[in-house]
Scaffold this motif. Structure first.
Motif, mmCIF file in Angstrom:
data_model
loop_
_atom_site.group_PDB
_atom_site.id
_atom_site.type_symbol
_atom_site.label_atom_id
_atom_site.label_comp_id
_atom_site.label_asym_id
_atom_site.label_seq_id
_atom_site.Cartn_x
_atom_site.Cartn_y
_atom_site.Cartn_z
ATOM 1 N N GLY A 116 0.594 -1.118 0.191
ATOM 2 C CA GLY A 116 0.237 0.009 -0.006
ATOM 3 C C GLY A 116 0.895 1.217 0.028
ATOM 4 N N TYR A 117 2.137 1.107 0.118
ATOM 5 C CA TYR A 117 2.938 2.259 0.256
ATOM 6 C C TYR A 117 4.133 2.330 -1.218
ATOM 7 C CZ TYR A 117 1.392 3.275 4.850
ATOM 8 O OH TYR A 117 0.598 3.638 5.968
ATOM 9 N N THR A 118 4.271 3.366 -1.717
ATOM 10 C CA THR A 118 5.288 3.367 -2.765
ATOM 11 C C THR A 118 6.711 4.278 -2.391
ATOM 12 O OG1 THR A 118 3.301 3.683 -4.226
ATOM 13 C CG2 THR A 118 5.329 4.300 -5.253
ATOM 14 N N LEU A 119 7.506 3.286 -3.102
ATOM 15 C CA LEU A 119 9.006 4.171 -2.659
ATOM 16 C C LEU A 119 9.334 5.165 -3.397
ATOM 17 C CD1 LEU A 119 11.737 3.585 -1.039
ATOM 18 C CD2 LEU A 119 12.343 2.157 -3.038
ATOM 19 N N ARG A 120 9.375 6.209 -2.695
ATOM 20 C CA ARG A 120 10.169 7.622 -3.358
ATOM 21 C C ARG A 120 11.767 7.508 -3.191
ATOM 22 N NH1 ARG A 120 6.764 11.053 -1.061
ATOM 23 N NH2 ARG A 120 8.727 12.479 -0.539
ATOM 24 N N GLY A 121 12.492 7.723 -4.032
ATOM 25 C CA GLY A 121 13.853 7.771 -3.775
ATOM 26 C C GLY A 121 14.429 6.440 -4.235
ATOM 27 N N PRO A 122 15.903 6.283 -3.828
ATOM 28 C CA PRO A 122 16.543 5.019 -4.330
ATOM 29 C C PRO A 122 15.954 3.812 -3.499
ATOM 30 C CG PRO A 122 17.781 6.377 -2.870
ATOM 31 C CD PRO A 122 16.841 7.310 -3.073
ATOM 32 N N HIS A 123 16.120 2.764 -4.147
ATOM 33 C CA HIS A 123 15.961 1.566 -3.529
ATOM 34 C C HIS A 123 17.130 0.997 -2.551
ATOM 35 C CE1 HIS A 123 14.468 -2.391 -2.905
ATOM 36 N NE2 HIS A 123 15.561 -2.938 -3.647
ATOM 37 N N ASN A 124 18.168 1.344 -3.250
ATOM 38 C CA ASN A 124 19.545 1.219 -2.672
ATOM 39 C C ASN A 124 20.290 2.527 -2.262
ATOM 40 O OD1 ASN A 124 19.513 -1.784 -2.565
ATOM 41 N ND2 ASN A 124 19.633 -1.539 -4.843
ATOM 42 N N ARG A 125 21.154 2.534 -1.314
ATOM 43 C CA ARG A 125 21.953 3.833 -0.882
ATOM 44 C C ARG A 125 23.272 3.176 -0.545
ATOM 45 N NH1 ARG A 125 19.428 8.552 2.320
ATOM 46 N NH2 ARG A 125 21.061 9.504 1.443
ATOM 47 N N THR A 126 24.601 3.605 -0.842
ATOM 48 C CA THR A 126 25.794 3.341 -0.478
ATOM 49 C C THR A 126 26.740 4.312 0.222
ATOM 50 O OG1 THR A 126 25.785 1.984 -2.997
ATOM 51 C CG2 THR A 126 27.994 2.224 -1.616
ATOM 52 N N CYS A 127 27.299 3.546 1.321
ATOM 53 C CA CYS A 127 28.000 4.492 1.993
ATOM 54 C C CYS A 127 29.403 4.856 1.305
ATOM 55 C CB CYS A 127 28.507 3.463 3.213
ATOM 56 S SG CYS A 127 29.457 4.515 4.579
#
Length: 236
Positions: A116-127
Motif C-alpha cells: 500500500g506504500y510506494t517507494l520514493r527515492g532510491p531502492h539502494n544507498r551506498t556508504c
C-alpha cells in the motif's frame, strides 16, 4: 629508530630549525598514525571500510603543535577517529537491511515498503568514502497527505505523523551527529514543505557546533521504526 620515536626531537640535517611535534599528542581512535616528511606530517590510517575523521593528515606547526582537527560545522576535536556511515534510526512504513549501528565504506542499504506504500527515492544507498550516503532519502508514502511524506534522514528521528496543511514535523539527529537543514518543517497550502531537507552529519561525539545539537540518546541498533502512521485525527 621508528618514525614515532623520531618525531619528538629536532630533525637532523635541518639545523634544529624545523618544528618538532609529538605524535603521541595526536592519536586517532580506532586507527594508527605514521610520520612523513621527516616528522612534519602525520598521516592517519584506518581499517578497511572506514576513514579518518575529520581529516586524514595533520601538519606540524611552528609552535610545536599539530594542525587542529576542525570538522565541517563543528568545534575542533581533541582526537581524530575512524568512522563509517551512520545507520538509520527510524524508517516509516517499510523496512531496510542490513541493520547495523554503523556501516563501512561501500556497504549498501536496501529499502522496501509495506503493501500500500510506494517507494520514493532510491531502492539502494551506498556508504561513500566521505561518510555520507549516496542518493537522496528513501521514503515510503501512501499519497494520502496534502503534502508528501517528508521522510526521515539517515541518523535522525522524526516527530509528527500528519501531513495536512499547517501540520509540522520535527527532526533530531542521533548522538555524535549534527543537523544541517531545517529541524522543523511545515506543510504549506502549495503542497510543499517549508524549509530545506535536513541531513545528519558526523561531528564530535556528543558535541555541538553550527546546526541543531544531536540527540544525546536514541537507538543505535539500526532497527528503524516501521509503522503505518494514521493520516487522520488531531494535529500533532
Amino acid at each position: 629508530m621508528g618514525p614515532t620515536q623520531m618525531a619528538g626531537r629536532p630533525l637532523a640535517g635541518l639545523g634544529g630549525d624545523a618544528p618538532s611535534c609529538d605524535p603521541q599528542a595526536a592519536p586517532i581512535v580506532g586507527g594508527s598514525a605514521r610520520l612523513q616528511r621527516q616528522g612534519q606530517m602525520l598521516v592517519y590510517q584506518c581499517p578497511e571500510g572506514q576513514f579518518p575523521y575529520p581529516r586524514p593528515v595533520r601538519e606540524c606547526r611552528s609552535n610545536g603543535r599539530w594542525s587542529p582537527l576542525n570538522p565541517p560545522g563543528g568545534r575542533p576535536l581533541a582526537k581524530a577517529e575512524c568512522r563509517g556511515c551512520p545507520g538509520p534510526l527510524e524508517f516509516d512504513n517499510g523496512h531496510f537491511h542490513p541493520r547495523q549501528p554503523r556501516y563501512n565504506i561501500s556497504q549498501t542499504l536496501t529499502f522496501e515498503c509495506f503493501e500500500g506504500y510506494t517507494l520514493r527515492g532510491p531502492h539502494n544507498r551506498t556508504c561513500l568514502p566521505n561518510g555520507k550516503w549516496s542518493g537522496g532519502m528513501a521514503i515510503c508514502d501512501d499519497g494520502e497527505g496534502q503534502c508528501p511524506d517528508p521522510g526521515i534522514p539517515i541518523g535522525a528521528t522524526k516527530d509528527g505523523q500528519h501531513y495536512r496543511v499547517e501540520d509540522r514535523v520535527r527532526y533530531r539527529c542521533g548522538r555524535g551527529l549534527v543537523m544541517f537543514g531545517s529541524k522543523e518543517r511545515t506543510c504549506q497550502e502549495s503542497g510543499a514543505w517549508s524549509g530545506t531537507e535536513p541531513e545528519c552529519r558526523g561531528d564530535e561525539m556528543g558535541g555541538g557546533g553550527r546546526g541543531a545539537r544531536g540527540l544525546e540518546g536514541g537507538p543505535q541498533s539500526g532497527a528503524g521504526r516501521q509503522l503505518h502512521p494514521p493520516r487522520a485525527g488531531p494535529h500533532d
